[in-house]
Write an enzyme that holds these catalytic residues in place. Structure first.
Site, PDB file in Angstrom:
ATOM      1  N   ASP A 192      27.247  41.625  43.740  1.00 29.22           N
ATOM      2  CA  ASP A 192      26.328  40.492  43.790  1.00 29.22           C
ATOM      3  C   ASP A 192      24.920  41.015  44.032  1.00 29.22           C
ATOM      4  OD1 ASP A 192      28.352  38.658  43.425  1.00 29.22           O
ATOM      5  OD2 ASP A 192      28.692  38.358  45.571  1.00 29.22           O
ATOM      6  N   ASP A 206      29.062  34.301  38.653  1.00 26.01           N
ATOM      7  CA  ASP A 206      29.162  33.112  39.500  1.00 26.01           C
ATOM      8  C   ASP A 206      28.345  31.965  38.933  1.00 26.01           C
ATOM      9  OD1 ASP A 206      30.698  34.627  41.251  1.00 26.01           O
ATOM     10  OD2 ASP A 206      28.967  35.221  42.463  1.00 26.01           O
TER      11      ASP A 206
END
Length: 233
Positions: A192, A206
């Site tokens: 991330d 995401d």
């Protein structure tokens, strides 16, 4: 003599032998109904031709509808996999760049403190939730991919193709991390790097999953099904 001949009767003449017996009203016997018998097959053939024509007319729109539906379905499937491939490629490339250039370095400020690029490894679900259930999230991602692949066979809606493509691309992106990244197969941590202020850090996969989910909710409220039909509750 004339009276005797009248009582006894005169013999039939040769021409009278083949004559038709007279009816009580003096008319000759009925002629053979050749016209009626010859007309019956003609009527039957006309009726059969009409039935065949009607069936061909009724079957023609149905056949043309099926022929039109097949290419339309193929186009929607192509859209689904194109969107999925694009989402997956963007996510994969962005993660490779982040790991190579940003990991173990200071975060990069994009909009002051409001948005940064900061590399972290996330063993949980989207946005860093549920780090203790990595394997479960991996299985869920794989199940989502299987379900989308099955829905693709009945996909005739363009908005649904885009929504499912986003879901598929996002699920594949994070599943790739789960399988190939440390600490191990099916337990890998997802990369991330998008870090808004006062919010969890996430990645492009995401984002694709969330956008696809929101689009599916909107389509469901509108009553549009994946097969292109619209229903009203």
């Amino acid at each position: 003599m004339a009276e005797a001949e009248r009582i006894i009767g005169t013999p039939d003449t040769p021409g009278a032998a083949g004559a038709q017996p007279e009816q009580p009203d003096g008319s000759a016997g009925p002629e053979p109904e050749r016209s009626d018998r010859s007309a019956a097959p003609q009527g039957a053939s006309d009726e059969a031709a009409g039935t065949a024509g009607a069936s061909s007319v009724s079957e023609a729109p149905e056949a043309s509808g099926e022929a039109a539906a097949a290419p339309r379905g193929r186009r929607r499937i192509a859209v689904l996999f194109t969107v999925a491939a694009l989402a997956y490629a963007l996510d994969l490339i962005s993660k490779l760049i982040v790991v190579a250039k940003l990991e173990h370095h200071e975060p990069i400020e994009i909009i002051g403190d409001w948005l940064k690029f900061e590399a972290i490894r996330n063993a949980g679900a989207a946005f860093g939730f549920g780090e203790a259930f990595t394997i479960i999230f991996t299985v869920i991602a794989a199940a989502v991919i299987v379900v989308i692949a099955r829905l693709a066979r009945k996909l005739y809606s363009l908005p649904w193709a885009i929504a499912l493509g986003l879901l598929l691309g996002g699920a594949l992106g994070n599943l790739t991390d789960r399988i190939f990244r440390a600490p191990g197969v099916l337990e890998g941590a997802v990369v991330d790097f998008i870090a808004p202020k006062h919010f969890a850090v996430f990645n492009l996969a995401d984002s694709a999953i969330v956008c696809g989910g929101i689009l599916i909710v909107l389509l469901s409220f509108r009553g549009l099904d994946p097969d292109g039909t619209v229903h009203k509750d």
